[in-house]
Design a protein around this motif. Structure first.
Motif, PDB file in Angstrom:
ATOM      1  N   ARG A 347     139.601  97.532  -2.927  1.00 23.72           N
ATOM      2  CA  ARG A 347     140.283  97.689  -1.632  1.00 23.72           C
ATOM      3  C   ARG A 347     139.522  96.980  -0.522  1.00 23.72           C
ATOM      4  O   ARG A 347     140.122  96.404   0.390  1.00 23.72           O
ATOM      5  CB  ARG A 347     140.435  99.176  -1.297  1.00 23.72           C
ATOM      6  CG  ARG A 347     141.516  99.892  -2.087  1.00 23.72           C
ATOM      7  CD  ARG A 347     141.839 101.242  -1.459  1.00 23.72           C
ATOM      8  NE  ARG A 347     140.668 102.116  -1.416  1.00 23.72           N
ATOM      9  CZ  ARG A 347     140.332 102.962  -2.380  1.00 23.72           C
ATOM     10  NH1 ARG A 347     141.070 103.039  -3.481  1.00 23.72           N
ATOM     11  NH2 ARG A 347     139.259 103.732  -2.271  1.00 23.72           N
ATOM     12  N   GLU A 348     138.212  97.018  -0.603  1.00 24.33           N
ATOM     13  CA  GLU A 348     137.386  96.390   0.433  1.00 24.33           C
ATOM     14  C   GLU A 348     137.508  94.873   0.414  1.00 24.33           C
ATOM     15  O   GLU A 348     137.539  94.218   1.462  1.00 24.33           O
ATOM     16  CB  GLU A 348     135.922  96.792   0.210  1.00 24.33           C
ATOM     17  CG  GLU A 348     134.939  96.152   1.184  1.00 24.33           C
ATOM     18  CD  GLU A 348     133.507  96.351   0.729  1.00 24.33           C
ATOM     19  OE1 GLU A 348     132.757  95.355   0.709  1.00 24.33           O
ATOM     20  OE2 GLU A 348     133.150  97.492   0.376  1.00 24.33           O
ATOM     21  N   ARG A 349     137.589  94.283  -0.782  1.00 25.32           N
ATOM     22  CA  ARG A 349     137.636  92.826  -0.903  1.00 25.32           C
ATOM     23  C   ARG A 349     139.050  92.259  -0.740  1.00 25.32           C
ATOM     24  O   ARG A 349     139.210  91.086  -0.399  1.00 25.32           O
ATOM     25  CB  ARG A 349     137.090  92.385  -2.262  1.00 25.32           C
ATOM     26  CG  ARG A 349     135.638  92.738  -2.528  1.00 25.32           C
ATOM     27  CD  ARG A 349     134.683  91.955  -1.638  1.00 25.32           C
ATOM     28  NE  ARG A 349     134.330  92.695  -0.429  1.00 25.32           N
ATOM     29  CZ  ARG A 349     133.592  92.210   0.559  1.00 25.32           C
ATOM     30  NH1 ARG A 349     133.144  90.976   0.508  1.00 25.32           N
ATOM     31  NH2 ARG A 349     133.307  92.944   1.603  1.00 25.32           N
ATOM     32  N   ALA A 350     140.077  93.083  -0.993  1.00 25.50           N
ATOM     33  CA  ALA A 350     141.461  92.586  -0.955  1.00 25.50           C
ATOM     34  C   ALA A 350     141.828  91.932   0.377  1.00 25.50           C
ATOM     35  O   ALA A 350     142.462  90.873   0.393  1.00 25.50           O
ATOM     36  CB  ALA A 350     142.434  93.714  -1.289  1.00 25.50           C
ATOM     37  N   PRO A 351     141.469  92.517   1.533  1.00 30.49           N
ATOM     38  CA  PRO A 351     141.834  91.864   2.800  1.00 30.49           C
ATOM     39  C   PRO A 351     141.251  90.464   2.959  1.00 30.49           C
ATOM     40  O   PRO A 351     141.840  89.625   3.656  1.00 30.49           O
ATOM     41  CB  PRO A 351     141.266  92.823   3.858  1.00 30.49           C
ATOM     42  CG  PRO A 351     141.196  94.149   3.179  1.00 30.49           C
ATOM     43  CD  PRO A 351     140.843  93.838   1.758  1.00 30.49           C
ATOM     44  N   ILE A 352     140.120  90.206   2.326  1.00 30.86           N
ATOM     45  CA  ILE A 352     139.518  88.876   2.435  1.00 30.86           C
ATOM     46  C   ILE A 352     140.370  87.856   1.687  1.00 30.86           C
ATOM     47  O   ILE A 352     140.687  86.781   2.204  1.00 30.86           O
ATOM     48  CB  ILE A 352     138.078  88.894   1.892  1.00 30.86           C
ATOM     49  CG1 ILE A 352     137.219  89.835   2.739  1.00 30.86           C
ATOM     50  CG2 ILE A 352     137.486  87.491   1.876  1.00 30.86           C
ATOM     51  CD1 ILE A 352     135.821  90.046   2.209  1.00 30.86           C
ATOM     52  N   VAL A 353     140.764  88.205   0.455  1.00 28.99           N
ATOM     53  CA  VAL A 353     141.641  87.314  -0.312  1.00 28.99           C
ATOM     54  C   VAL A 353     142.973  87.147   0.414  1.00 28.99           C
ATOM     55  O   VAL A 353     143.504  86.038   0.525  1.00 28.99           O
ATOM     56  CB  VAL A 353     141.869  87.874  -1.728  1.00 28.99           C
ATOM     57  CG1 VAL A 353     142.843  86.988  -2.506  1.00 28.99           C
ATOM     58  CG2 VAL A 353     140.547  87.990  -2.481  1.00 28.99           C
ATOM     59  N   ALA A 354     143.500  88.248   0.932  1.00 30.69           N
ATOM     60  CA  ALA A 354     144.775  88.192   1.655  1.00 30.69           C
ATOM     61  C   ALA A 354     144.659  87.288   2.878  1.00 30.69           C
ATOM     62  O   ALA A 354     145.577  86.516   3.188  1.00 30.69           O
ATOM     63  CB  ALA A 354     145.205  89.596   2.071  1.00 30.69           C
ATOM     64  N   GLY A 355     143.547  87.382   3.575  1.00 32.43           N
ATOM     65  CA  GLY A 355     143.355  86.546   4.755  1.00 32.43           C
ATOM     66  C   GLY A 355     143.358  85.068   4.422  1.00 32.43           C
ATOM     67  O   GLY A 355     143.937  84.253   5.152  1.00 32.43           O
ATOM     68  N   VAL A 356     142.721  84.718   3.308  1.00 33.02           N
ATOM     69  CA  VAL A 356     142.689  83.318   2.880  1.00 33.02           C
ATOM     70  C   VAL A 356     144.100  82.831   2.556  1.00 33.02           C
ATOM     71  O   VAL A 356     144.534  81.767   3.015  1.00 33.02           O
ATOM     72  CB  VAL A 356     141.772  83.152   1.648  1.00 33.02           C
ATOM     73  CG1 VAL A 356     141.906  81.750   1.062  1.00 33.02           C
ATOM     74  CG2 VAL A 356     140.325  83.423   2.030  1.00 33.02           C
ATOM     75  N   LEU A 357     144.830  83.615   1.756  1.00 33.46           N
ATOM     76  CA  LEU A 357     146.184  83.211   1.368  1.00 33.46           C
ATOM     77  C   LEU A 357     147.113  83.155   2.578  1.00 33.46           C
ATOM     78  O   LEU A 357     147.895  82.210   2.729  1.00 33.46           O
ATOM     79  CB  LEU A 357     146.742  84.188   0.329  1.00 33.46           C
ATOM     80  CG  LEU A 357     146.062  84.195  -1.040  1.00 33.46           C
ATOM     81  CD1 LEU A 357     146.663  85.286  -1.916  1.00 33.46           C
ATOM     82  CD2 LEU A 357     146.199  82.849  -1.725  1.00 33.46           C
ATOM     83  N   ALA A 358     147.033  84.165   3.439  1.00 32.06           N
ATOM     84  CA  ALA A 358     147.925  84.213   4.603  1.00 32.06           C
ATOM     85  C   ALA A 358     147.668  83.036   5.537  1.00 32.06           C
ATOM     86  O   ALA A 358     148.608  82.426   6.061  1.00 32.06           O
ATOM     87  CB  ALA A 358     147.740  85.533   5.347  1.00 32.06           C
ATOM     88  N   GLU A 359     146.411  82.722   5.747  1.00 35.93           N
ATOM     89  CA  GLU A 359     146.068  81.605   6.635  1.00 35.93           C
ATOM     90  C   GLU A 359     146.694  80.307   6.140  1.00 35.93           C
ATOM     91  O   GLU A 359     147.248  79.527   6.921  1.00 35.93           O
ATOM     92  CB  GLU A 359     144.547  81.467   6.705  1.00 35.93           C
ATOM     93  CG  GLU A 359     144.077  80.305   7.571  1.00 35.93           C
ATOM     94  CD  GLU A 359     142.566  80.131   7.534  1.00 35.93           C
ATOM     95  OE1 GLU A 359     142.076  79.129   8.074  1.00 35.93           O
ATOM     96  OE2 GLU A 359     141.881  80.997   6.942  1.00 35.93           O
ATOM     97  N   GLN A 360     146.614  80.090   4.834  1.00 36.53           N
ATOM     98  CA  GLN A 360     147.150  78.850   4.290  1.00 36.53           C
ATOM     99  C   GLN A 360     148.673  78.858   4.235  1.00 36.53           C
ATOM    100  O   GLN A 360     149.308  77.823   4.424  1.00 36.53           O
ATOM    101  CB  GLN A 360     146.570  78.610   2.892  1.00 36.53           C
ATOM    102  CG  GLN A 360     145.057  78.464   2.878  1.00 36.53           C
ATOM    103  CD  GLN A 360     144.562  77.507   3.951  1.00 36.53           C
ATOM    104  OE1 GLN A 360     145.087  76.409   4.099  1.00 36.53           O
ATOM    105  NE2 GLN A 360     143.565  77.928   4.705  1.00 36.53           N
ATOM    106  N   MET A 361     149.271  80.021   3.991  1.00 38.23           N
ATOM    107  CA  MET A 361     150.735  80.085   3.989  1.00 38.23           C
ATOM    108  C   MET A 361     151.291  79.873   5.387  1.00 38.23           C
ATOM    109  O   MET A 361     152.324  79.224   5.565  1.00 38.23           O
ATOM    110  CB  MET A 361     151.204  81.424   3.417  1.00 38.23           C
ATOM    111  CG  MET A 361     151.021  81.547   1.917  1.00 38.23           C
ATOM    112  SD  MET A 361     151.768  83.041   1.241  1.00 38.23           S
ATOM    113  CE  MET A 361     153.511  82.637   1.353  1.00 38.23           C
TER     114      MET A 361
END
Length: 412
Positions: A347-361
């Motif tokens: 749960r702690e790391r998920a927002p980091i991955v999400a942030g990377v994907l969202a930024e690029q999308m």
């Protein structure tokens, strides 16, 4: 079509019912098209005759396109890994392994030499435990660094996505339904408006040609056109256009930032979690490479300490020494899996991955963003339109039959 017993016209009531029935057909066929996009999750039918929701059937394709687009923009999986803060991963491994390190050592030794380990003096066991705890941080840090350097070779991300979506075909449904909930409701409601307008356009035709076939044919046209518009309203036009007082753009494209955030969050929480990436590293097609890296970093635990190496060889023998290293490697693989299955860490790391994907999308152009979602519908949209047309034709036929059966008339 004057009634033989009175001066009433059957088609007068039809004039009033045409827009209402057409609005209902437009709403229902759009609702049906949306439902057929999501359901059934598994194929229902015999052979090639049947149906599976468009999105579950095309989920792998859409996920692969999404990853290609986003990682192509960002660089590679290794770059994403750096965003996860490798030092935080080191801390996680140490914090999870250290409390159980004595237990792991006991399990290894009991598997190799249970009698010897049982009879070994306690102070010697404690010496082994202490030595392992001292060695652990350096070994883990080097191991995590190696994983980061070789992550693109260790993890087949597309294979991971394919596996997860095959096991959980409803995942992409949930992603679409949450990311595009507003847009999907809008498409259904607009179907009623468009259907009503098309129904009103049929009134002059019915007035001039009150033929039995006109209502079913008109119903087919309304169902077909509203489904076509429903699909195209989601993805077109690519760029904002102003028509009179309205500024229009594809519904998904207009809310690209919000949809990107929701999409990325769900992908990070459901598909590309730390636990699942670690599992793909260990058990995927390239798992042998991962095990080789683990073995490379475990070997110095024994080989770099002359005292420990000599002690191990004397106590378990040369053959047992080789077996000891093999069992240690197997235990390390199991420990790695346990470490990254920690829900709190995921749960702690998920927002980091999400942030990377969202930024690029969010950074994708309208056409690139459309290309993530549109291919699934493009291959099936004609079938969806035909289904909409068929239901529209049935509704038109039912309308005509009911009017004739009820013999409804209003005075002129």
């Amino acid at each position: 079509m004057q009634h033989p017993e009175s001066g009433f016209h059957l088609f007068d009531i039809t004039l009033l019912s045409l827009p209402l029935m057409a609005a209902l057909v437009g709403w229902f066929t759009n609702w049906l098209a949306i439902q057929m996009s999501f359901y059934p999750v598994q194929f229902i039918g015999v052979g090639s005759f049947g149906w599976q929701g468009v999105i579950p059937r095309k989920a792998e394709k859409m996920a692969h396109i999404c990853i290609d687009r986003t990682l192509q923009q960002f660089g590679d999986l290794q770059s994403v890994y750096q965003q996860l803060e490798p030092q935080r991963i080191v801390e996680q491994v140490i914090s999870q392994v250290t409390p159980r390190l004595d237990e792991y050592i006991d399990e290894v030794m009991y598997e190799i030499q249970p009698v010897l380990w049982d009879n070994l003096p306690l102070f010697l066991k404690r010496r082994v435990y202490q030595w392992a705890r001292e060695q652990l941080p350096a070994r883990v840090e080097e191991l995590v660094e190696d994983f980061g350097d070789d992550l693109d070779d260790l993890v087949d991300l597309k294979a991971l996505l394919s596996r997860e979506l095959r096991q959980h075909p409803d995942l992409m449904n949930r992603i679409f339904q949450q990311a595009g909930a507003v847009e999907l409701r809008s498409v259904i409601n607009r179907g009623a408006i468009i259907g009503g307008i098309l129904g009103a356009a049929l009134i002059p035709l019915w007035t001039r040609y009150p033929e039995p076939w006109l209502l079913p044919v008109g119903g087919f046209a309304i169902g077909f056109i509203t489904n076509w518009l429903a699909i195209n309203l989601i993805f077109a036009p690519l760029q904002p256009r102003r028509i009179l007082f309205w500024k229009i753009q594809g519904l998904f494209l207009r809310r690209q930032p919000e949809i990107s955030d929701v999409w990325a969050r769900l992908v990070a929480e459901e598909l590309i979690t730390v636990e699942k990436v670690a599992d793909a590293m260990l058990n995927g097609a390239r798992g042998d490479r991962t095990r080789a890296i683990i073995q490379k970093h475990l070997r110095p635990l024994l080989d770099n300490s002359a005292v420990m190496k000599l002690t191990a060889q004397v106590t378990v023998g040369m053959t047992g020494y080789t077996e000891l290293k093999k069992v240690m490697n197997q235990k390390a693989v199991l420990a790695t899996r346990d470490v990254f299955s920690d829900p709190a860490f995921n749960r702690e790391r998920a927002p980091i991955v999400a942030g990377v994907l969202a930024e690029q999308m969010r950074a994708l152009g309208p056409r690139e963003f459309q290309d993530i979602l549109r291919p699934a519908f493009r291959e099936e949209e004609f079938r969806l339109m035909l289904v909409g047309g068929a239901f529209g034709a049935l509704a038109g036929l039912a309308q005509f039959v009911s009017l004739v059966a009820l013999n409804i008339r209003i005075p002129i």
